[in-house]
Design an enzyme around this catalytic site. Structure first.
Site, PDB file in Angstrom:
ATOM      1  N   ALA A 112      24.924  37.609  47.866  1.00 28.44           N
ATOM      2  CA  ALA A 112      25.898  36.571  47.499  1.00 28.44           C
ATOM      3  C   ALA A 112      25.553  35.947  46.155  1.00 28.44           C
ATOM      4  O   ALA A 112      25.854  34.795  45.890  1.00 28.44           O
ATOM      5  CB  ALA A 112      25.906  35.496  48.582  1.00 28.44           C
TER       6      ALA A 112
ATOM      7  N   GLY B 107      26.278  37.349  43.085  1.00 28.01           N
ATOM      8  CA  GLY B 107      27.111  37.804  41.963  1.00 28.01           C
ATOM      9  C   GLY B 107      27.816  36.652  41.262  1.00 28.01           C
ATOM     10  O   GLY B 107      28.101  35.618  41.858  1.00 28.01           O
TER      11      GLY B 107
ATOM     12  N   ARG C 208      35.157  38.442  37.757  1.00 27.46           N
ATOM     13  CA  ARG C 208      36.590  38.720  37.803  1.00 27.46           C
ATOM     14  C   ARG C 208      37.407  37.560  38.376  1.00 27.46           C
ATOM     15  O   ARG C 208      38.612  37.533  38.287  1.00 27.46           O
ATOM     16  CB  ARG C 208      36.842  40.009  38.598  1.00 27.46           C
ATOM     17  CG  ARG C 208      36.396  41.253  37.862  1.00 27.46           C
ATOM     18  CD  ARG C 208      36.199  42.437  38.791  1.00 27.46           C
ATOM     19  NE  ARG C 208      34.910  42.403  39.483  1.00 27.46           N
ATOM     20  CZ  ARG C 208      34.486  43.336  40.336  1.00 27.46           C
ATOM     21  NH1 ARG C 208      35.253  44.364  40.607  1.00 27.46           N
ATOM     22  NH2 ARG C 208      33.303  43.221  40.909  1.00 27.46           N
TER      23      ARG C 208
ATOM     24  N   GLU D  18      30.848  54.643  41.165  1.00 22.78           N
ATOM     25  CA  GLU D  18      31.638  53.433  40.943  1.00 22.78           C
ATOM     26  C   GLU D  18      32.877  53.752  40.118  1.00 22.78           C
ATOM     27  O   GLU D  18      32.856  54.676  39.294  1.00 22.78           O
ATOM     28  CB  GLU D  18      30.790  52.375  40.217  1.00 22.78           C
ATOM     29  CG  GLU D  18      29.673  51.806  41.047  1.00 22.78           C
ATOM     30  CD  GLU D  18      30.177  51.186  42.339  1.00 22.78           C
ATOM     31  OE1 GLU D  18      30.918  50.202  42.281  1.00 22.78           O
ATOM     32  OE2 GLU D  18      29.857  51.717  43.427  1.00 22.78           O
TER      33      GLU D  18
ATOM     34  N   ALA E 140      61.598 -13.439  60.230  1.00 28.03           N
ATOM     35  CA  ALA E 140      61.768 -12.489  59.132  1.00 28.03           C
ATOM     36  C   ALA E 140      61.526 -13.179  57.795  1.00 28.03           C
ATOM     37  O   ALA E 140      61.819 -14.357  57.630  1.00 28.03           O
ATOM     38  CB  ALA E 140      63.172 -11.902  59.177  1.00 28.03           C
TER      39      ALA E 140
END
Ligand code: UD1
Ligand code: MG
Length: 463
Positions: free
Chosen positions: A10, A12, A16, A156, A425
């Site tokens: 993990a 990388g 991209r 690859e 009110a």
């Protein structure tokens, strides 16, 4: 049970993704991508899990600090082969088999991993690959086989010839290996490829060259092998996950009126016979009861909705509790700490924050209720505002049972309204109101008889 170790890659950069966030922390179904692979390997109950992290390692570790994981830091991202080598110190003498997975392949299932390990052990292989055949293999490593069908290597995309690019069998990036073979094979690997990286995939050709046993298990379900390397792939995985989650809830007895527009996170729970309308987002740890109705255009994050609750069209709710048979909306906003008990009604353009509203109380129009406690069976008139903030601190408003608050009332906190009280009110209430009392703060009304007639006549004369 034989011993099993796991290496999860993990580290990388996720180049991209064009992101400043590590790829494995991007969210899929509301959770970081890495959490899927981690959860899957944990179900295999391995003896050791090593996660290789690099780019923003601290951030990745912080998210998973609680789990029993050995974290290895890959200083420089020199490729997947180099990342595996970083785990050598931890696993060189590991007395069992190793499973290598990529943190960016979230849908791999425990069954397939178990199949991979079983085959590896049965055949006493040095390396066993997981492969699948896809119509569009672009971006993946291709499996090279000889005339007899034996795997002889992986090439690859960046290094493949035009003929090799036509191969449809791809490498999942998931391997069962023996530690003895793995680390010695990687020691000899080079960066002699188009990307200038150390490739873990080179171990396939090395095994073949050294006459080691190499096996390949083919997955029938390419979805579990899909990797996430771009935003486009992330979006398409999100779509697949959404379909899967929606299907699961429909199978469990939930009606989704327009499934493609309904977004349900992985951890969400929904009771049966609930009906969910279009453009609904259920996020985080949201729990929805049975027989609820959500009309549509609803955005819920970490919400608990009791059985038979109704959310009318267009509501935003976060970190709050809606009781059994309560009704909210249309166009209502429940913020963190809003707790509505049974049969409460919150209507249009009403906002509630950090307030408990007891059974049967209604605030149906144009109100703000913040930092308040409301009793049972009270009615909050249209336009009532709890004035909770003095610029420095928040203050509480307490309203008893069976209270009638007239429209357009301001309750200037801290203030307490006793049981059964009435507020006229248009009042601005700054002092406590005792039970059973009527409180009025408005200016007495004055009627000026004939005023309009005189006003009009004066106006005509001026012309
Ligand atoms: C990789 C495989 C490819 C396979 C595909 C499947 C290699 C050389 N290629 O390609 O054959 O078809 O996965 O999804 O492995 N990583 C590190 N440190 C690094 C570089 C990568 O930890 O220095 C991690 C990444 O975080 C990722 C994994 O290794 O989890 C694979 O790297 P990635 O760059 O995604 O390789 P792909 O091009 O997808
Ligand atoms: Mg990848």
């Amino acid at each position: 049970m034989s011993t099993l170790g796991v290496i999860l890659l993990a580290a990388g950069l996720g180049k991209r993704m064009q992101s400043s966030l590590p790829k494995v922390l991007h969210r899929l179904g509301g959770k970081p991508i890495l959490s899927y692979g981690l959860r899957t390997v944990q179900t295999l109950e391995p003896d050791k899990i090593v996660v290789v992290v690099g780019y923003q390692a601290e951030e990745v570790k912080r998210r998973y600090g609680g789990d029993r994981i050995v974290w290895i830091h890959q200083e420089q991202q020199l490729g997947s082969g180099h990342a595996v080598l970083c785990a050598q110190g931890e696993l060189q003498d590991f007395p069992g088999d190793l499973l290598i997975l990529s943190g960016d392949v979230p849908f791999i299932t425990p069954d397939t991993l178990a199949r991979l390990i079983d085959r590896h052990r049965e055949r006493g292989a040095a390396v066993t690959l997981l492969t699948t055949s896809v119509e569009k293999p672009r971006g993946y490593g291709r499996i090279l086989r000889n005339a007899q069908g034996k795997v002889i290597g992986i090439v690859e995309e960046a290094d493949a010839t035009e003929t090799e690019k036509k191969i449809k069998e791809i490498n999942a990036g998931i391997y069962a290996v023996s530690p003895r073979f793995l680390f010695s094979a990687l020691q000899g690997s080079t960066q002699g490829n188009r990307q200038g990286e150390y490739y873990v995939t080179d171990i396939a050709a090395t095994a073949c060259r050294r006459g080691e046993i190499i096996q390949a298990v083919q997955s029938e379900n390419p979805i579990e092998i899909l990797g996430i390397n771009t935003r486009e792939e992330l979006a398409s995985m999100e779509g697949l996950l959404r379909e899967r989650i929606n299907r699961r809830w429909m199978e469990a007895g939930v009606t989704l009126l327009d499934p493609p527009t309904i977004y349900i996170d992985e951890e969400v729970v929904i009771g049966k016979d609930t009906v969910i309308g279009p453009n609904t987002h259920l996020k985080g740890h949201t729990v929805i009861g049975e027989r609820c109705v959500i009309d549509g255009s609803a955005f819920l994050t970490d919400v608990r909705l009791g059985d038979d609750a109704r959310l009318k069209f267009s509501v935003v709710l976060s970190q709050c509790d809606v009781g059994q048979a309560a009704e909210v909306g249309p166009f209502a906003h429940l913020r963190p700490g809003a707790v509505l008990k049974r049969n409460v009604h919150i209507g249009s353009f009403v906002e509630v924050k950090n307030s408990v509203i007891d059974e049967g109380t209604k605030a149906n129009h144009l109100s703000y209720i913040g930092d308040a406690v409301l009793g049972k069976e009270s009615n909050i008139g249209a336009g009532t505002i709890t004035c909770n903030y003095d610029g420095f601190e928040k203050h509480r408003t307490i309203i008893g049972n069976r209270v009638q608050i007239g429209s357009n009332t301001q309750l200037v906190a801290p203030v307490t309204i006793g049981d059964d009280a009435y507020i006229g009110a248009g009042s601005t209430i700054t002092k406590d109101v005792p039970p059973m009392a009527l409180a009025l703060s408005r200016v007495p009304q004055k009627n000026v008889e004939g005023w309009v007639k005189r006003f009009r006549e004066n106006h005509k004369k001026k012309k």
